[in-house]
Scaffold this active site. Sequence first.
Site, mmCIF file in Angstrom:
data_model
loop_
_atom_site.group_PDB
_atom_site.id
_atom_site.type_symbol
_atom_site.label_atom_id
_atom_site.label_comp_id
_atom_site.label_asym_id
_atom_site.label_seq_id
_atom_site.Cartn_x
_atom_site.Cartn_y
_atom_site.Cartn_z
ATOM 1 N N GLU A 1 -3.156 2.888 0.432
ATOM 2 C CA GLU A 1 -1.878 3.746 -0.105
ATOM 3 C C GLU A 1 -1.430 4.538 1.036
ATOM 4 O O GLU A 1 -2.045 5.410 1.236
ATOM 5 C CB GLU A 1 -2.053 4.339 -1.300
ATOM 6 C CG GLU A 1 -2.508 3.432 -2.448
ATOM 7 C CD GLU A 1 -1.224 2.837 -3.265
ATOM 8 O OE1 GLU A 1 -0.210 2.931 -2.926
ATOM 9 O OE2 GLU A 1 -1.531 1.988 -4.034
ATOM 10 N N GLU B 1 8.122 -0.738 -2.054
ATOM 11 C CA GLU B 1 7.340 -0.050 -1.145
ATOM 12 C C GLU B 1 7.531 -0.511 0.336
ATOM 13 O O GLU B 1 6.730 -1.154 1.002
ATOM 14 C CB GLU B 1 5.870 -0.469 -1.445
ATOM 15 C CG GLU B 1 5.497 0.163 -3.078
ATOM 16 C CD GLU B 1 4.074 -0.377 -3.351
ATOM 17 O OE1 GLU B 1 3.253 -0.879 -2.558
ATOM 18 O OE2 GLU B 1 3.786 -0.184 -4.482
ATOM 19 N N ASP C 1 0.454 -7.655 -20.935
ATOM 20 C CA ASP C 1 1.125 -8.890 -21.317
ATOM 21 C C ASP C 1 2.513 -8.945 -21.675
ATOM 22 O O ASP C 1 3.099 -9.891 -22.388
ATOM 23 C CB ASP C 1 0.169 -9.582 -22.371
ATOM 24 C CG ASP C 1 0.075 -8.704 -23.624
ATOM 25 O OD1 ASP C 1 0.838 -7.425 -23.712
ATOM 26 O OD2 ASP C 1 -0.526 -8.818 -24.747
ATOM 27 N N HIS D 1 0.020 -0.683 0.575
ATOM 28 C CA HIS D 1 0.980 -0.254 -0.542
ATOM 29 C C HIS D 1 1.760 1.102 -0.126
ATOM 30 O O HIS D 1 1.151 1.517 0.809
ATOM 31 C CB HIS D 1 0.199 -0.264 -1.892
ATOM 32 C CG HIS D 1 0.129 -1.743 -2.523
ATOM 33 N ND1 HIS D 1 0.764 -2.454 -3.118
ATOM 34 C CD2 HIS D 1 -1.204 -2.591 -1.901
ATOM 35 C CE1 HIS D 1 0.026 -3.652 -3.286
ATOM 36 N NE2 HIS D 1 -1.041 -3.751 -2.557
ATOM 37 N N HIS E 1 4.463 -5.425 -3.334
ATOM 38 C CA HIS E 1 5.239 -4.751 -4.285
ATOM 39 C C HIS E 1 6.792 -4.140 -3.681
ATOM 40 O O HIS E 1 6.712 -3.616 -2.589
ATOM 41 C CB HIS E 1 4.428 -3.249 -4.976
ATOM 42 C CG HIS E 1 3.758 -3.497 -5.635
ATOM 43 N ND1 HIS E 1 2.320 -2.624 -5.748
ATOM 44 C CD2 HIS E 1 3.402 -4.534 -6.856
ATOM 45 C CE1 HIS E 1 1.716 -3.041 -6.598
ATOM 46 N NE2 HIS E 1 2.359 -4.471 -7.300
#
Length: 684
Positions: free
Chosen positions: A388, A190, A276, A313, A187
Amino acid sequence: MGYALVIAFLLVQITCEVRSEQRYERHKLIRVHPQNTGEIYAMKRIQDVFRNSEFEFWKEPRKENQPIDIMVSPDASSHLTQFLKVAEIKHDIVITDIQALIDTQRKKRSQQEDVEDVEEQEDGGVNIEGDQQILDWIFELDQQYEDLVEVIHIATSYENRRIYGLKISGARKDEDKPSIYMQGGFHAREWIAPATVLVMVNQLLSNYGSDEAITVLIDNIDWYVLPLANVDGYVYTWTEDRFWRKTRSVNENQDCNGTDPNRNWDYDWGGAGTSDIACSPIYGGSSPFSEREVREVAGFITKHNFDAFLDFHAYGQIWMAPWSYSLSSTPDYAEQMEVLKLAIEAVNATNGMEYISGQISHIFSPTSGSSGDWAYGTAHIKYTYGIELRDVWYGDYGFLLPEDQILATGLETFAGVKIGFPSNKSKDSFWINSEVHAREWISTAVALYLANQIVSEVGVDPVVDELLRVYDWYVMPVLNPDGYVYTWTTDRLWRKTRSMNMGTTCVGVDGNRNYGYKWGGEGASSDPCSNEYMGPFAFSEPEIHALATFLSRTSNTNFRLFLDLHSYSQLWLYPWSYVAENTPEDDYEQQNQMAKLAVQAIVETHGQTYTYGNSGGVMYPASGMSIDWVYGVLGVVHSYTVELRDLGEYGFLLPEYEITPTCEEAYAAIKRVGQTLLNDKPGI
């Protein structure tokens, strides 16, 4: 006012105010504290309706009492706070001007004097700035630590940037070494993730050779490290949009680019917790592995047999295990949680920060297509974790963690990683047996002392750490519990088991004449009243039968060492027992040399002299003994009977003051044997 009506009001107020800015002047970070499912639903509706730059959910609506962090534009801020007040949803403002905080952090970096873009610091930290600097640092490490580091081309990005990782490996080069895979930066926004990975790499390499524990980690584990997986997105956060999350691939016939790489793995792809809609930050892509970066990283992982998988993350300070897609637990849940417990204890003890742990879908809500589920479910990496990092869930910075917290974050994370992860590979094992002869109390004391020393020296003695990392240890303090109890309650000098013998009043069988190798031969008695009674048939005794069954069923673990502790006479004996002869020459040389090293260690400890040799020759031939069966049937070359103190002054009634020195010298010998096997010295 109903939630639907309030959201409709909010929609009217800001629909015409949507802008596409990449700077964030006067943008606020608003933290919402949902108290019930209705408030969660309201926030999810806002997230679904406003997919634009006015609202950016840093922490998504998931569960009650879990804060939701939303970055909002100046115009949207007033409308959102009005809505929250009307709906009576608790909230507060964490950052009043996000661009001001970004600018302050950039200014601080630019004002650092005599600091290069990438610098190894005296305190073990690293300063990084941009993807090229990370790449330069990786290749500098390859040159600086050429004996330890290998640069690996793992993947190529959508924009054709090469994605490099590192393999860190020490003195032990065999293919069966355990291996750990770590990745960060999937990501893009981050930033603390790749920075933390680099701090840990720096800790490993800069302390190799000077820190014994870290030296053992590198020598005995292969470390595969991918600091920056989503390089295109990461570059974009430096040049265009600090809060970009996804890849930079073009979505055909869509207005928005990029896919969430942690929703794109081919495990329950497209299910819960993904979108989606291409403009969503959690868009799962057009198909599983649609993203080149994800697809090629997965391909690299499948070529290896990793023992642990760690994906870093931010933010929240949480260590998590699969599953992510389902609320059900994995078959390995208990063992995964046991490792997490040790890791969290180490992390929290480092800087006093509070990290929590648990299953991903229990802490958040179910999420499909994640790296962790694929690593565990498809790549079969048992010890798979998503981590995290800082900031804390209720913190002041979110993704904008100050640079002065990088080192602390890296060090506390490294403390958790250093605890190690059990290997998926078949490990060699040691078996320590004692108290088959009930009156030989000293054998139980030595077995218990050994177990206590091993666990108490973890993290203190690098040799013990290495022995535990490479070998599984099995310790059986009392193999003959019935007889042992009888020596405490009725007859101190009882030797045998307590089984009933048909046709006689004499009780018990000699457990060390009951094994099914040359059973019933010389040195064993058919008289039930004899102390050497061999039993009515081989393995007649449930204790001996159970032990033999266990050893046979786990023989695929490769037992390298079998020790059967007895007393007394101060002897270190190897097969054969049933005859006064040595084993075949190659095995005999190994056994004799190992016995010699063991008794040397004993002499060096307290000056006691032990005699070594084949059991049938040094003592007398005795059939049906443990070491003959373990060597002759299971093929464990290093099978030994150890007769502990003393030489006969006290016999089985060894004084209490001799317990500790007997334990210490036996522990020294066993440790020497373990080191010798570990080092695989010639002739051993």
